[in-house]
Every structure is written in structure tokens, then in C-alpha cells.
Design a protein around this motif. Structure first.
Motif, PDB file in Angstrom:
ATOM      1  N   GLU A 199      37.469  43.885  42.711  1.00  0.00           N
ATOM      2  CA  GLU A 199      36.082  43.474  42.513  1.00  0.00           C
ATOM      3  C   GLU A 199      35.405  44.449  41.558  1.00  0.00           C
ATOM      4  O   GLU A 199      35.481  45.670  41.739  1.00  0.00           O
ATOM      5  CB  GLU A 199      35.350  43.464  43.860  1.00  0.00           C
ATOM      6  N   ALA A 204      36.064  39.116  34.554  1.00  0.00           N
ATOM      7  CA  ALA A 204      35.821  38.721  35.946  1.00  0.00           C
ATOM      8  C   ALA A 204      36.963  37.861  36.470  1.00  0.00           C
ATOM      9  O   ALA A 204      37.422  38.040  37.607  1.00  0.00           O
ATOM     10  CB  ALA A 204      34.489  37.983  36.059  1.00  0.00           C
ATOM     11  N   VAL A 205      37.443  36.931  35.659  1.00  0.00           N
ATOM     12  CA  VAL A 205      38.570  36.078  36.052  1.00  0.00           C
ATOM     13  C   VAL A 205      39.810  36.946  36.274  1.00  0.00           C
ATOM     14  O   VAL A 205      40.517  36.794  37.275  1.00  0.00           O
ATOM     15  CB  VAL A 205      38.832  34.982  34.990  1.00  0.00           C
ATOM     16  N   ALA A 252      39.910  40.097  37.078  1.00  0.00           N
ATOM     17  CA  ALA A 252      39.708  40.888  38.297  1.00  0.00           C
ATOM     18  C   ALA A 252      40.001  40.059  39.541  1.00  0.00           C
ATOM     19  O   ALA A 252      40.705  40.515  40.448  1.00  0.00           O
ATOM     20  CB  ALA A 252      38.281  41.433  38.332  1.00  0.00           C
ATOM     21  N   ARG A 253      39.485  38.828  39.592  1.00  0.00           N
ATOM     22  CA  ARG A 253      39.748  37.942  40.738  1.00  0.00           C
ATOM     23  C   ARG A 253      41.238  37.674  40.894  1.00  0.00           C
ATOM     24  O   ARG A 253      41.774  37.726  41.999  1.00  0.00           O
ATOM     25  CB  ARG A 253      38.988  36.621  40.588  1.00  0.00           C
ATOM     26  N   GLU A 254      41.904  37.400  39.790  1.00  0.00           N
ATOM     27  CA  GLU A 254      43.342  37.112  39.821  1.00  0.00           C
ATOM     28  C   GLU A 254      44.166  38.313  40.289  1.00  0.00           C
ATOM     29  O   GLU A 254      45.257  38.152  40.805  1.00  0.00           O
ATOM     30  CB  GLU A 254      43.833  36.671  38.436  1.00  0.00           C
ATOM     31  N   ASN A 255      43.629  39.521  40.101  1.00  0.00           N
ATOM     32  CA  ASN A 255      44.342  40.735  40.484  1.00  0.00           C
ATOM     33  C   ASN A 255      43.799  41.363  41.768  1.00  0.00           C
ATOM     34  O   ASN A 255      44.156  42.494  42.108  1.00  0.00           O
ATOM     35  CB  ASN A 255      44.311  41.750  39.334  1.00  0.00           C
ATOM     36  N   GLY A 256      42.929  40.641  42.445  1.00  0.00           N
ATOM     37  CA  GLY A 256      42.444  41.075  43.751  1.00  0.00           C
ATOM     38  C   GLY A 256      41.551  42.306  43.741  1.00  0.00           C
ATOM     39  O   GLY A 256      41.529  43.056  44.711  1.00  0.00           O
TER      40      GLY A 256
END
Length: 170
Positions: free
Chosen positions: A148, A139-140, A142-146
């Protein structure tokens, strides 16, 4: 003198345990990447029940017998149990292909996938990180790579000491 001997034994035992932990892959980081993918179509057994039920083991054995080195076992946990007596919902399957089309009694499930966050774990199962830790790392990432995540995690069990977790993105 007794304290020194006990302290030395504790240090030697602790060092030995760390060596074994490292040898089993306990210090290896989970490798996470963003990968392109196509629709994932699985055939297998959809299981609802408790982890202790013999039917769960039978489902794994049945599907594993149809799998191969080229088509390893996949699991998708829809509901993970908190304890041994809690209910779980898991799909146990292999990638659908021509050779498996005669398994009409099997369930099929598909997940649309253009991109997925892929976590690769190479360690003995006794020292593998827990599923919640891996999901959090994914999840982290995914967030860092924009991107969802869809919230679906597909475990691809390549070997007893190697697992890939595919999490399709929206």
C-alpha cells in the motif's frame, strides 16, 4: 487526383509525426519496480503559490544551483494545480548531505522508507506521460504486489529526459 495528393500528404505527415514521437521516447513504457530504500531526507525550498509566480522559478534555480549530477533535483507536490492560477504546494530540494548542512535557511523534509514503488520514465518532456497516468500505473502495480502506497510521490529529476518517481509504501 487532388484527393489522392491530399491523402498522401496526410499519410506522410502522420508517419513523420509518429517517427518524431517515437524518436523522442513517446512509445517507451514506464518501468515500474519495487525497491528497497532508506529514509529520504531532502533540503530545499517549500513553495506555496501559483505556477505563474516568479518565486517558483527562483526556488527551482536556487536549489538546482546546489544540486549536482550525483545529487539531482527532487520535487514533492503536496497540492498540484489544476490550472495556471490555482494554488500549488511543492517542495523543491536535493538530498541532504554534509556539503549542504551550511544551508540553514533551507527547509528540510524527511520521508520514512523501507520499500518504495519506483517508476522510471525515459522520454523527452514533451512526450512524457502525465503525472496522473503514472500515479495510476504505480497504484495498480502496488495492488498487484500486495503493498500500500503512503500517498507521497517524490520526483527525482535525473536529466531533462529521465525522471524517477519514488512512492514509499506503508
Amino acid at each position: 487526383m487532388k484527393r489522392t495528393g491530399i491523402l498522401l500528404a496526410i499519410v506522410v505527415f502522420g508517419g513523420l509525426m509518429l517517427l518524431i514521437y517515437g524518436f523522442m521516447g513517446g512509445f517507451k513504457e514506464v518501468e515500474i519496480s519495487l525497491e528497497n530504500c532508506t529514509t529520504i531526507r531532502l533540503m530545499g525550498v517549500d513553495y506555496h503559490g501559483t505556477p505563474q509566480d516568479k518565486a517558483l522559478g527562483a526556488a527551482f534555480r536556487k536549489v538546482e544551483a546546489a544540486g549536482s549530477e550525483d545529487n539531482p533535483l527532487h520535487t514533492v507536490y503536496f497540492v498540484e494545480p489544476a490550472g495556471k492560477r490555482d494554488t500549488l504546494h511543492v517542495f523543491v530540494g536535493v538530498e541532504a548531505n554534509g556539503a549542504l548542512n551550511d544551508k540553514s535557511e533551507w527547509d528540510t523534509i524527511s520521508f520514512s522508507c523501507n520499500q518504495a514503488v519506483l517508476a522510471t520514465i525515459e522520454a523527452h518532456r514533451l512526450v512524457m506521460p502525465g503525472p496522473e497516468n503514472v500515479k495510476e500505473k504505480m497504484a495498480v502495480f502496488a495492488r498487484e504486489n500486495g503493498v500500500e502506497l503512503q500517498g507521497i510521490y517524490i520526483d527525482k529529476i535525473i536529466a531533462s529526459d529521465k525522471v524517477e518517481i519514488w512512492a514509499p509504501v506503508k
